[in-house]
Design a protein around this motif. Structure first.
Motif, mmCIF file in Angstrom:
data_model
loop_
_atom_site.group_PDB
_atom_site.id
_atom_site.type_symbol
_atom_site.label_atom_id
_atom_site.label_comp_id
_atom_site.label_asym_id
_atom_site.label_seq_id
_atom_site.Cartn_x
_atom_site.Cartn_y
_atom_site.Cartn_z
ATOM 1 N N LEU A 141 0.877 -1.175 0.000
ATOM 2 C CA LEU A 141 0.000 0.000 0.000
ATOM 3 C C LEU A 141 0.908 1.217 0.000
ATOM 4 O O LEU A 141 1.781 1.331 0.865
ATOM 5 N N ARG A 142 0.713 2.098 -0.979
ATOM 6 C CA ARG A 142 1.534 3.310 -1.053
ATOM 7 C C ARG A 142 0.635 4.525 -0.979
ATOM 8 O O ARG A 142 -0.188 4.744 -1.859
ATOM 9 N N ASN A 143 0.791 5.262 0.107
ATOM 10 C CA ASN A 143 0.093 6.541 0.259
ATOM 11 C C ASN A 143 -1.418 6.423 0.016
ATOM 12 O O ASN A 143 -2.019 7.251 -0.670
ATOM 13 N N ALA A 171 -11.039 8.607 6.103
ATOM 14 C CA ALA A 171 -10.753 7.599 7.128
ATOM 15 C C ALA A 171 -9.280 7.168 7.100
ATOM 16 O O ALA A 171 -8.693 6.902 8.143
ATOM 17 N N LEU A 172 -8.693 7.084 5.913
ATOM 18 C CA LEU A 172 -7.262 6.748 5.799
ATOM 19 C C LEU A 172 -6.524 7.926 5.192
ATOM 20 O O LEU A 172 -6.929 8.453 4.152
ATOM 21 N N LYS A 173 -5.420 8.343 5.850
ATOM 22 C CA LYS A 173 -4.734 9.572 5.455
ATOM 23 C C LYS A 173 -3.320 9.282 4.961
ATOM 24 O O LYS A 173 -2.338 9.685 5.573
ATOM 25 N N GLY A 174 -3.228 8.509 3.884
ATOM 26 C CA GLY A 174 -1.919 8.239 3.299
ATOM 27 C C GLY A 174 -1.184 7.112 4.021
ATOM 28 O O GLY A 174 -0.189 7.339 4.697
ATOM 29 N N GLY A 205 -3.602 7.026 -3.996
ATOM 30 C CA GLY A 205 -2.524 6.110 -3.644
ATOM 31 C C GLY A 205 -2.439 4.938 -4.593
ATOM 32 O O GLY A 205 -3.093 4.930 -5.641
ATOM 33 N N GLU A 206 -1.637 3.954 -4.225
ATOM 34 C CA GLU A 206 -1.449 2.773 -5.070
ATOM 35 C C GLU A 206 -1.472 1.518 -4.207
ATOM 36 O O GLU A 206 -1.039 1.532 -3.046
ATOM 37 N N GLU A 239 -3.241 5.228 14.215
ATOM 38 C CA GLU A 239 -3.972 6.238 15.001
ATOM 39 C C GLU A 239 -4.585 7.234 14.041
ATOM 40 O O GLU A 239 -3.868 7.775 13.187
ATOM 41 N N ASN A 240 -5.875 7.482 14.196
ATOM 42 C CA ASN A 240 -6.555 8.511 13.383
ATOM 43 C C ASN A 240 -6.219 8.441 11.897
ATOM 44 O O ASN A 240 -5.916 9.461 11.282
ATOM 45 N N GLY A 241 -6.289 7.250 11.335
ATOM 46 C CA GLY A 241 -6.112 7.115 9.893
ATOM 47 C C GLY A 241 -4.680 7.158 9.400
ATOM 48 O O GLY A 241 -4.438 7.227 8.195
ATOM 49 N N ARG A 242 -3.718 7.131 10.344
ATOM 50 C CA ARG A 242 -2.312 7.140 9.939
ATOM 51 C C ARG A 242 -1.558 6.002 10.628
ATOM 52 O O ARG A 242 -1.882 5.649 11.761
ATOM 53 N N ILE A 243 -0.525 5.461 9.951
ATOM 54 C CA ILE A 243 0.361 4.491 10.586
ATOM 55 C C ILE A 243 1.370 5.288 11.412
ATOM 56 O O ILE A 243 2.061 6.159 10.890
#
Ligand code: ATP
Length: 235
Positions: free
Chosen positions: A4-6, A16-19, A56-57, A209-213
């Motif tokens: 998963l890229r960005n 919900a997911l931020k990169g 993203g990709e 946390e909050n949509g970020r790794i």
């Protein structure tokens, strides 16, 4: 195997997911831990195509999964066990299991895999003629895992398999997850709130946390990490 890229995924205007950047290698058990609402389920649904990412990709075995229908993603070798199990309550145990093999044509292989899931979960063999809805929560989780295995996945996505189950059953489910990985080489991506158990069976883990790794390390290191201990392991 999967990268998963960005990745950014939205529900309407809600991001919900931020990169997200995440890598899963063949043969690994990877766990994703985090609080309620962190975006763990959304990460799984982004991979399985149920909630397609907007940016993203997403590359599986060298090919992009973006824009690919969920059915075809299953066909490429990714099966998901959704949160809450979602078995068919009015179908029998056997019929539920067979649903997982709908896309397959190799009858001998299907038969072998049916015997394999019955060996993993003998209780399901005993109850094969019973309606799925009459099983206990733990048995329904076993059924949902069996259905996913029947698709012969290369990558198995598990969303909170321990949710709402009694401690002894939780233990059993985690042992089986380990067994499926070591016996078949099935790669497993495990989303869990039970971080302690998940990190014990996983090779590596990501914290969200909050949509970020926010953290990624070997499972052994995460178990010893003071921040992880304080936030997720109740130590
Ligand atoms: P849980 O353990 O509760 O399932 P999670 O880490 O899996 O938590 P997600 O379910 O991925 O978190 O949710 C991530 C964010 O997206 C949350 O803020 C949630 O409120 C929001 N969200 C999830 N599903 C929807 C939806 N169908 N519509 C709008 N927002 C949603």
């Amino acid at each position: 195997m999967l990268e998963l890229r960005n990745i950014s995924t939205y529900y309407g205007n809600i991001q919900a997911l931020k990169g997200i950047d995440l890598v899963i290698d063949r043969g690994e058990i990877i766990t994703l831990i985090g609080a309620n609402g962190a975006g763990k389920s959304t990460t799984l649904m982004s991979i399985s195509g149920v909630v397609p990412p907007r940016e993203g990709e997403l590359v599986f075995e060298g090919q992009s999964l973006l824009g690919v229908d969920p059915d075809r993603i299953v066909g490429r070798g990714i099966s998901q066990v959704p949160e809450g199990r979602r078995i068919f309550p009015h179908l029998t145990v056997r019929e539920n299991i067979d649903m997982g093999a709908l896309l397959r044509r190799d009858r001998d292989g299907i038969k072998r895999d049916l015997e394999y899931v019955y060996s993993l979960f003998p209780i399901l063999a005993e109850r094969r003629g019973q309606a799925g809805g009459t099983l206990s929560g733990g048995e329904q989780q076993m059924l949902a895992i069996s259905r996913a295995i029947m698709a012969r996945p290369k990558l198995l996505l598990l969303d909170e398999p321990s949710l709402g189950l009694a401690p002894l059953i939780v233990q059993q489910i985690f042992e089986i997850i380990s067994q499926i990985n070591s016996e078949n080489g099935t790669t497993i991506f495990l989303v869990e709130q039970n971080a302690n158990q998940a990190l014990k069976v996983a090779h590596r883990g990501y914290v969200m946390e909050n949509g970020r790794i926010t953290l990624s390390d070997t499972a052994a290191n995460l178990l010893e990490n003071p921040e992880v201990k304080a936030a997720y392991l109740g130590v």
